[in-house]
Write a protein that holds these residues in place. Structure first.
Motif, PDB file in Angstrom:
ATOM      1  N   ALA A  60      -8.733   0.200  -8.393  1.00 22.25           N
ATOM      2  CA  ALA A  60      -8.394  -0.109  -7.002  1.00 22.25           C
ATOM      3  C   ALA A  60      -7.434  -1.291  -7.010  1.00 22.25           C
ATOM      4  CB  ALA A  60      -9.652  -0.463  -6.215  1.00 22.25           C
ATOM      5  N   LEU A  61      -6.348  -1.167  -6.291  1.00 24.20           N
ATOM      6  CA  LEU A  61      -5.401  -2.258  -6.126  1.00 24.20           C
ATOM      7  C   LEU A  61      -5.760  -2.931  -4.805  1.00 24.20           C
ATOM      8  CD1 LEU A  61      -2.180  -0.271  -7.078  1.00 24.20           C
ATOM      9  CD2 LEU A  61      -3.724  -1.527  -8.596  1.00 24.20           C
ATOM     10  N   LEU A  62      -6.351  -4.124  -4.866  1.00 21.81           N
ATOM     11  CA  LEU A  62      -6.796  -4.837  -3.674  1.00 21.81           C
ATOM     12  C   LEU A  62      -5.703  -5.805  -3.247  1.00 21.81           C
ATOM     13  CD1 LEU A  62     -10.493  -5.585  -4.704  1.00 21.81           C
ATOM     14  CD2 LEU A  62      -9.540  -3.543  -3.615  1.00 21.81           C
ATOM     15  N   ILE A  63      -5.341  -5.743  -1.967  1.00 19.02           N
ATOM     16  CA  ILE A  63      -4.187  -6.486  -1.474  1.00 19.02           C
ATOM     17  C   ILE A  63      -4.642  -7.422  -0.358  1.00 19.02           C
ATOM     18  CG2 ILE A  63      -1.850  -6.277  -0.560  1.00 19.02           C
ATOM     19  CD1 ILE A  63      -2.038  -3.255  -1.501  1.00 19.02           C
ATOM     20  N   ALA A  64      -4.366  -8.708  -0.534  1.00 20.08           N
ATOM     21  CA  ALA A  64      -4.796  -9.711   0.436  1.00 20.08           C
ATOM     22  C   ALA A  64      -3.625 -10.598   0.843  1.00 20.08           C
ATOM     23  CB  ALA A  64      -5.916 -10.562  -0.159  1.00 20.08           C
ATOM     24  N   LYS A  65      -3.819 -11.267   1.982  1.00 19.15           N
ATOM     25  CA  LYS A  65      -2.798 -12.147   2.543  1.00 19.15           C
ATOM     26  C   LYS A  65      -2.736 -13.470   1.791  1.00 19.15           C
ATOM     27  CE  LYS A  65      -1.713 -14.659   6.770  1.00 19.15           C
ATOM     28  NZ  LYS A  65      -2.198 -16.018   6.645  1.00 19.15           N
ATOM     29  N   ASN A  72      -5.949   2.964  -3.822  1.00 18.37           N
ATOM     30  CA  ASN A  72      -6.783   3.486  -4.911  1.00 18.37           C
ATOM     31  C   ASN A  72      -6.027   4.498  -5.755  1.00 18.37           C
ATOM     32  OD1 ASN A  72      -8.962   1.958  -4.065  1.00 18.37           O
ATOM     33  ND2 ASN A  72      -9.831   3.586  -2.838  1.00 18.37           N
ATOM     34  N   ILE A  73      -6.057   4.250  -7.058  1.00 19.55           N
ATOM     35  CA  ILE A  73      -5.497   5.144  -8.063  1.00 19.55           C
ATOM     36  C   ILE A  73      -6.671   5.525  -8.961  1.00 19.55           C
ATOM     37  CG2 ILE A  73      -3.891   5.273 -10.025  1.00 19.55           C
ATOM     38  CD1 ILE A  73      -2.202   3.143  -8.630  1.00 19.55           C
ATOM     39  N   GLN A 106       0.841  -1.204   0.000  1.00 25.11           N
ATOM     40  CA  GLN A 106       0.000   0.000   0.000  1.00 25.11           C
ATOM     41  C   GLN A 106       0.872   1.249   0.000  1.00 25.11           C
ATOM     42  OE1 GLN A 106      -2.461  -0.637   3.557  1.00 25.11           O
ATOM     43  NE2 GLN A 106      -4.225  -0.187   2.265  1.00 25.11           N
ATOM     44  N   SER A 107       1.878   1.262   0.854  1.00 28.62           N
ATOM     45  CA  SER A 107       2.760   2.434   0.975  1.00 28.62           C
ATOM     46  C   SER A 107       3.571   2.666  -0.290  1.00 28.62           C
ATOM     47  CB  SER A 107       3.704   2.260   2.168  1.00 28.62           C
ATOM     48  OG  SER A 107       2.960   2.177   3.357  1.00 28.62           O
ATOM     49  N   TRP A 108       4.066   1.590  -0.899  1.00 30.55           N
ATOM     50  CA  TRP A 108       4.864   1.732  -2.111  1.00 30.55           C
ATOM     51  C   TRP A 108       4.034   2.327  -3.243  1.00 30.55           C
ATOM     52  CZ3 TRP A 108       5.285   0.039  -7.191  1.00 30.55           C
ATOM     53  CH2 TRP A 108       6.529   0.213  -7.800  1.00 30.55           C
ATOM     54  N   TYR A 109       2.810   1.821  -3.448  1.00 30.28           N
ATOM     55  CA  TYR A 109       1.957   2.351  -4.514  1.00 30.28           C
ATOM     56  C   TYR A 109       1.512   3.785  -4.205  1.00 30.28           C
ATOM     57  CZ  TYR A 109       2.046  -1.728  -7.472  1.00 30.28           C
ATOM     58  OH  TYR A 109       2.461  -2.717  -8.328  1.00 30.28           O
ATOM     59  N   ALA A 110       1.391   4.122  -2.931  1.00 28.97           N
ATOM     60  CA  ALA A 110       1.090   5.507  -2.561  1.00 28.97           C
ATOM     61  C   ALA A 110       2.267   6.411  -2.917  1.00 28.97           C
ATOM     62  CB  ALA A 110       0.771   5.603  -1.066  1.00 28.97           C
ATOM     63  N   LYS A 111       3.472   5.978  -2.570  1.00 26.00           N
ATOM     64  CA  LYS A 111       4.671   6.776  -2.845  1.00 26.00           C
ATOM     65  C   LYS A 111       4.934   6.901  -4.344  1.00 26.00           C
ATOM     66  CE  LYS A 111       9.636   6.894  -1.873  1.00 26.00           C
ATOM     67  NZ  LYS A 111      10.741   6.214  -1.175  1.00 26.00           N
ATOM     68  N   MET A 112       4.837   5.784  -5.073  1.00 22.78           N
ATOM     69  CA  MET A 112       5.201   5.781  -6.491  1.00 22.78           C
ATOM     70  C   MET A 112       4.121   6.372  -7.397  1.00 22.78           C
ATOM     71  SD  MET A 112       8.210   4.688  -6.250  1.00 22.78           S
ATOM     72  CE  MET A 112       8.410   5.125  -7.941  1.00 22.78           C
ATOM     73  N   GLY A 131       0.946   7.771  -6.180  1.00 22.43           N
ATOM     74  CA  GLY A 131      -0.019   8.656  -5.530  1.00 22.43           C
ATOM     75  C   GLY A 131      -1.299   7.948  -5.108  1.00 22.43           C
ATOM     76  N   ALA A 132      -1.245   6.625  -4.945  1.00 27.38           N
ATOM     77  CA  ALA A 132      -2.424   5.863  -4.528  1.00 27.38           C
ATOM     78  C   ALA A 132      -2.844   6.263  -3.119  1.00 27.38           C
ATOM     79  CB  ALA A 132      -2.121   4.365  -4.572  1.00 27.38           C
ATOM     80  N   THR A 133      -4.127   6.136  -2.845  1.00 24.81           N
ATOM     81  CA  THR A 133      -4.667   6.416  -1.519  1.00 24.81           C
ATOM     82  C   THR A 133      -4.865   5.089  -0.781  1.00 24.81           C
ATOM     83  OG1 THR A 133      -5.833   8.347  -2.378  1.00 24.81           O
ATOM     84  CG2 THR A 133      -6.578   7.474  -0.264  1.00 24.81           C
ATOM     85  N   PRO A 134      -4.110   4.851   0.302  1.00 19.78           N
ATOM     86  CA  PRO A 134      -4.314   3.627   1.075  1.00 19.78           C
ATOM     87  C   PRO A 134      -5.687   3.652   1.756  1.00 19.78           C
ATOM     88  CG  PRO A 134      -2.164   4.586   1.548  1.00 19.78           C
ATOM     89  CD  PRO A 134      -2.959   5.616   0.774  1.00 19.78           C
ATOM     90  N   THR A 135      -6.410   2.548   1.666  1.00 21.54           N
ATOM     91  CA  THR A 135      -7.750   2.457   2.247  1.00 21.54           C
ATOM     92  C   THR A 135      -8.111   0.989   2.432  1.00 21.54           C
ATOM     93  OG1 THR A 135     -10.029   3.226   1.974  1.00 21.54           O
ATOM     94  CG2 THR A 135      -8.892   2.545  -0.022  1.00 21.54           C
ATOM     95  N   LYS A 136      -9.349   0.712   2.757  1.00 15.16           N
ATOM     96  CA  LYS A 136      -9.882  -0.659   2.816  1.00 15.16           C
ATOM     97  C   LYS A 136     -11.041  -0.730   1.849  1.00 15.16           C
ATOM     98  CE  LYS A 136      -9.875  -3.682   5.943  1.00 15.16           C
ATOM     99  NZ  LYS A 136      -9.111  -4.924   5.896  1.00 15.16           N
TER     100      LYS A 136
END
Length: 134
Positions: free
Chosen positions: A66-71, A61-62, A40-46, A48-53
């Protein structure tokens, strides 16, 4: 649905509020648990994505996706050369974006390249989890 080789799963959703016939909504990433917040942090930094749920998923979110990230219990494998080789983003002022990314330590697989015969410019990078990005 899945591709014939069962390597790529495609979700088809109905959204009755769309103003266009078809739209792209999200991409799922499956990474080990410690990588969720890092991704989440990398896509925000690179980008400008907004980290969310989003529902049960961590998301980045770009505009337009939406880039959905799961375990996942297993490490992610690189995408290049697989059923889904890469993802792509359209970026205003790609050259400036690439310079900023390089200043932040990104090593490009293919550096900023003008393709006047196509009327576009391109660059390719790989995120820290192996996703090949155009």
């Amino acid at each position: 649905m899945t591709t014939p080789d069962d390597l790529v799963r495609i979700e088809i959703l109905e959204n009755t509020s769309l103003t266009v016939p078809i739209s792209f909504d999200h991409i799922h990433f499956w990474v080990t648990e410690p990588s969720i917040v890092e991704m989440q942090s990398w896509y925000a930094k690179m980008f400008g994505a907004t980290p969310t749920k989003r529902g049960q998923f961590a998301a980045a979110n770009i505009p337009g996706v939406a880039l959905l990230i799961a375990k996942s219990d297993t490490a992610t494998v690189p995408t290049k050369g697989r059923g889904l080789d890469h993802i792509g983003f359209e970026i205003k002022d790609l050259e400036a974006f690439c310079k900023k990314a390089e200043a932040n330590g990104v090593k490009f697989d293919m550096p900023f390249t003008k393709r006047p015969e196509l009327g576009i410019s391109l660059a390719f990078m790989t995120d820290p989890w192996g996703t090949y990005i155009e």
